[in-house]
Design an enzyme around this catalytic site. Structure first.
Site, PDB file in Angstrom:
ATOM      1  N   TYR A 148       0.832  -1.206   0.000  1.00 50.59           N
ATOM      2  CA  TYR A 148       0.000   0.000   0.000  1.00 50.59           C
ATOM      3  C   TYR A 148       0.869   1.258   0.000  1.00 50.59           C
ATOM      4  CZ  TYR A 148      -3.704   3.219   1.645  1.00 50.59           C
ATOM      5  OH  TYR A 148      -4.604   4.259   1.782  1.00 50.59           O
ATOM      6  N   SER A 192     -14.216   2.657  13.766  1.00 49.36           N
ATOM      7  CA  SER A 192     -15.291   1.683  13.542  1.00 49.36           C
ATOM      8  C   SER A 192     -15.244   0.572  14.592  1.00 49.36           C
ATOM      9  CB  SER A 192     -15.225   1.116  12.123  1.00 49.36           C
ATOM     10  OG  SER A 192     -13.908   0.836  11.755  1.00 49.36           O
ATOM     11  N   PHE A 194     -14.174   0.685  17.752  1.00 52.44           N
ATOM     12  CA  PHE A 194     -14.679   1.156  19.046  1.00 52.44           C
ATOM     13  C   PHE A 194     -16.204   1.303  19.010  1.00 52.44           C
ATOM     14  CE2 PHE A 194     -10.648   3.429  20.886  1.00 52.44           C
ATOM     15  CZ  PHE A 194      -9.982   2.226  20.840  1.00 52.44           C
ATOM     16  N   ASP A 209      -1.214   1.429  26.228  1.00 48.76           N
ATOM     17  CA  ASP A 209      -1.935   2.026  27.361  1.00 48.76           C
ATOM     18  C   ASP A 209      -2.942   3.086  26.890  1.00 48.76           C
ATOM     19  OD1 ASP A 209      -0.318   4.066  26.561  1.00 48.76           O
ATOM     20  OD2 ASP A 209       0.751   4.325  28.458  1.00 48.76           O
ATOM     21  N   ASP A 276       2.738  -0.058  15.000  1.00 42.54           N
ATOM     22  CA  ASP A 276       1.744   0.969  15.307  1.00 42.54           C
ATOM     23  C   ASP A 276       2.441   2.297  15.614  1.00 42.54           C
ATOM     24  OD1 ASP A 276      -1.088   1.257  15.603  1.00 42.54           O
ATOM     25  OD2 ASP A 276      -0.762   1.623  17.740  1.00 42.54           O
TER      26      ASP A 276
HETATM   27  N1  LIG Z   1     -10.419   6.628   4.630  1.00 36.33           N
HETATM   28  C1  LIG Z   1      -9.226   7.078   4.955  1.00 36.33           C
HETATM   29  O1  LIG Z   1      -8.989   7.425   6.124  1.00 36.33           O
HETATM   30  C2  LIG Z   1      -8.143   7.200   3.903  1.00 36.33           C
HETATM   31  C3  LIG Z   1      -6.875   7.652   4.314  1.00 36.33           C
HETATM   32  C4  LIG Z   1      -5.871   7.772   3.363  1.00 36.33           C
HETATM   33  C5  LIG Z   1      -6.125   7.482   2.041  1.00 36.33           C
HETATM   34  N2  LIG Z   1      -7.352   7.044   1.658  1.00 36.33           N
HETATM   35  C6  LIG Z   1      -7.547   6.720   0.228  1.00 36.33           C
HETATM   36  O2  LIG Z   1      -8.816   7.148  -0.226  1.00 36.33           O
HETATM   37  C7  LIG Z   1      -9.335   6.221  -1.173  1.00 36.33           C
HETATM   38  C8  LIG Z   1     -10.718   5.761  -0.731  1.00 36.33           C
HETATM   39  O3  LIG Z   1     -10.619   5.140   0.540  1.00 36.33           O
HETATM   40  P1  LIG Z   1     -11.887   4.634   1.365  1.00 36.33           P
HETATM   41  O4  LIG Z   1     -11.617   4.863   2.793  1.00 36.33           O
HETATM   42  O5  LIG Z   1     -13.124   5.189   0.760  1.00 36.33           O
HETATM   43  O6  LIG Z   1     -11.777   3.061   1.137  1.00 36.33           O
HETATM   44  P2  LIG Z   1     -12.845   2.026   0.563  1.00 36.33           P
HETATM   45  O7  LIG Z   1     -12.212   0.682   0.643  1.00 36.33           O
HETATM   46  O8  LIG Z   1     -14.169   2.208   1.229  1.00 36.33           O
HETATM   47  O9  LIG Z   1     -12.994   2.485  -0.950  1.00 36.33           O
HETATM   48  C9  LIG Z   1     -12.159   2.053  -1.983  1.00 36.33           C
HETATM   49  C10 LIG Z   1     -13.027   1.684  -3.155  1.00 36.33           C
HETATM   50  O10 LIG Z   1     -12.190   1.283  -4.248  1.00 36.33           O
HETATM   51  C11 LIG Z   1     -12.750   0.089  -4.820  1.00 36.33           C
HETATM   52  N3  LIG Z   1     -11.647  -0.633  -5.466  1.00 36.33           N
HETATM   53  C12 LIG Z   1     -10.604  -1.269  -4.875  1.00 36.33           C
HETATM   54  N4  LIG Z   1      -9.795  -1.799  -5.808  1.00 36.33           N
HETATM   55  C13 LIG Z   1     -10.337  -1.484  -7.016  1.00 36.33           C
HETATM   56  C14 LIG Z   1      -9.972  -1.765  -8.352  1.00 36.33           C
HETATM   57  N5  LIG Z   1      -8.872  -2.473  -8.643  1.00 36.33           N
HETATM   58  N6  LIG Z   1     -10.763  -1.312  -9.355  1.00 36.33           N
HETATM   59  C15 LIG Z   1     -11.900  -0.603  -9.074  1.00 36.33           C
HETATM   60  N7  LIG Z   1     -12.293  -0.312  -7.815  1.00 36.33           N
HETATM   61  C16 LIG Z   1     -11.513  -0.755  -6.807  1.00 36.33           C
HETATM   62  C17 LIG Z   1     -13.380  -0.635  -3.652  1.00 36.33           C
HETATM   63  O11 LIG Z   1     -14.329  -1.605  -4.037  1.00 36.33           O
HETATM   64  C18 LIG Z   1     -13.974   0.524  -2.857  1.00 36.33           C
HETATM   65  O12 LIG Z   1     -15.270   0.840  -3.301  1.00 36.33           O
HETATM   66  C19 LIG Z   1      -8.315   5.077  -1.267  1.00 36.33           C
HETATM   67  O13 LIG Z   1      -7.510   5.300  -2.398  1.00 36.33           O
HETATM   68  C20 LIG Z   1      -7.503   5.221  -0.005  1.00 36.33           C
HETATM   69  O14 LIG Z   1      -6.200   4.754  -0.180  1.00 36.33           O
HETATM   70  C21 LIG Z   1      -8.365   6.883   2.570  1.00 36.33           C
END
Ligand SMILES: NC(=O)c1ccc[n+]([C@@H]2O[C@H](COP(=O)([O-])OP(=O)(O)OC[C@H]3O[C@@H](n4cnc5c(N)ncnc54)[C@H](O)[C@@H]3O)[C@@H](O)[C@H]2O)c1
Length: 318
Positions: A148, A192, A194, A209, A276
């Site tokens: 990732y 989620s 918690f 802690d 972590d």
């Molecule tokens: N939520 C956060 O706190 C957070 C933090 C940092 C980065 N991000 C980034 O934001 C984006 C969305 O995250 P999220 O929290 O909504 O996650 P999520 O898992 O809910 O959403 C990701 C979506 O991408 C789809 N997906 C995965 N692989 C795919 C592929 N190969 N082709 C087509 N669709 C695909 C999944 O089915 C899902 O709907 C991601 O790129 C993630 O890395 C999120």
């Protein structure tokens, strides 16, 4: 004809963040093409949008090329939580890298502006707190999180090379921990976890802690930042941090969740996992300067609709 109406492709559009972005851009009168392979996203997340004539859903995997006429692309497709991205690490890197290549290729062909959902994980285990965009990070290239972290770093590299080599209009946002309704209930993330434990009156698992701190951004604030960066001058590319700089200890979060849910749960302490981080907090100076953005929703305010969402989800599952 509405000339300000944009045709917008949102990859990962049926995921947590994507579904909120679909809602927001539809409400602004745009034409939305929501693309998803439903790996972690669900149709339930966007089912209420399916009747809207300006909304289209396409089942597609971003690791395969796509040709559609659009004005803007938001590239969000990628599993975001360790449980999900470590399930098939090779596919995670492919989604980050091949997905970026395919979406950048599409943007180049149709001259679209393109946003990349990058992550604070590009900073790895940082030695600088809080992290400004100029910090290059400290990432393990061969660990369990690397599919990732390195995938997202390579995607950023591709975005900047397409910008330099092909003058593509790019916008890169580095997202920090975000929460809200439609988060996956079993994605192992702290908010989620918690909430689900509290609603079921189960012990709340705190690693260490509970004095390690995190920052939590509510989804509506984050979506404002997505739209804000997309509207910046073409010369501005980012990367730009997007997150809430307010820090809370994990223990404070647990206590707040117990209080709002009125739960009988007690805290249960477990050993801290080795990878972590003790602290992670965004430096959002750039976002303040460039798009006049800072989060406005407090943790207590944001937890209310999030808890209500999980409450409904759990009662449907009974
Ligand atoms: N939520 C956060 O706190 C957070 C933090 C940092 C980065 N991000 C980034 O934001 C984006 C969305 O995250 P999220 O929290 O909504 O996650 P999520 O898992 O809910 O959403 C990701 C979506 O991408 C789809 N997906 C995965 N692989 C795919 C592929 N190969 N082709 C087509 N669709 C695909 C999944 O089915 C899902 O709907 C991601 O790129 C993630 O890395 C999120």
């Amino acid at each position: 004809m509405n000339f300000s109406k944009k045709r917008v492709l949102i990859t990962g559009g049926s995921g947590f963040l994507g579904s909120h972005l679909c809602e927001r851009l539809l409400a602004e009168g745009n034409d939305i093409l929501c693309l998803d392979n439903f790996f972690t996203g669900t149709k339930e997340n966007i089912i209420h949008l399916l009747d809207n004539p300006n909304f289209e859903l396409l089942r597609h995997d971003v690791t395969f090329p796509l040709y559609v006429e659009v004005d803007e692309i938001y590239n969000l497709a990628c599993p975001a939580s360790p449980i999900h991205y470590q399930f098939d690490p090779v596919q995670t890197t492919k989604t980050c890298v091949h997905g970026a290549i395919n979406m950048l290729g599409l943007a180049k062909r149709v001259k679209a502006k393109i946003f990349q959902a990058s992550t604070s994980e590009v900073y790895g285990d940082p030695q600088v707190h809080p992290q400004p965009e100029s910090y290059w990070g400290r990432v393990n290239p061969i660990g369990f999180r690397s599919c990732y972290d390195e995938g997202k770093r390579c995607a950023e590299t591709l975005f900047f090379d397409y910008n330099r080599q092909h003058q593509l209009r790019i916008k890169v946002g580095r997202i920090f921990n975000t929460y809200g309704p439609r988060m996956h209930p079993h994605d192992g993330r702290v908010v989620s976890n918690f909430i689900v434990q509290a609603l079921q009156n189960e012990p709340i698992t705190v690693y260490g802690d509970g004095s390690q701190t995190r920052s939590f951004c509510y989804v509506d604030d984050l979506i404002d930042a997505f739209v804000g960066i997309m509207d910046t001058d073409d010369a501005f590319t980012g990367p730009m941090n997007m997150g809430n700089p307010g820090e809370f200890t994990i223990r404070e979060l647990a206590e707040m969740v117990i209080e709002i849910t009125g739960s009988a749960s007690k805290l249960s302490f477990k050993p801290l996992p080795s990878d972590d981080p003790l602290q992670r907090r965004p430096d959002i100076t750039l976002a303040k300067e460039m798009i006049d953005w800072q989060p406005s929703i407090t943790l207590e305010q944001g937890l209310q609709p999030t808890i209500a969402y999980f409450d409904q989800l759990l009662s449907q599952a009974k």
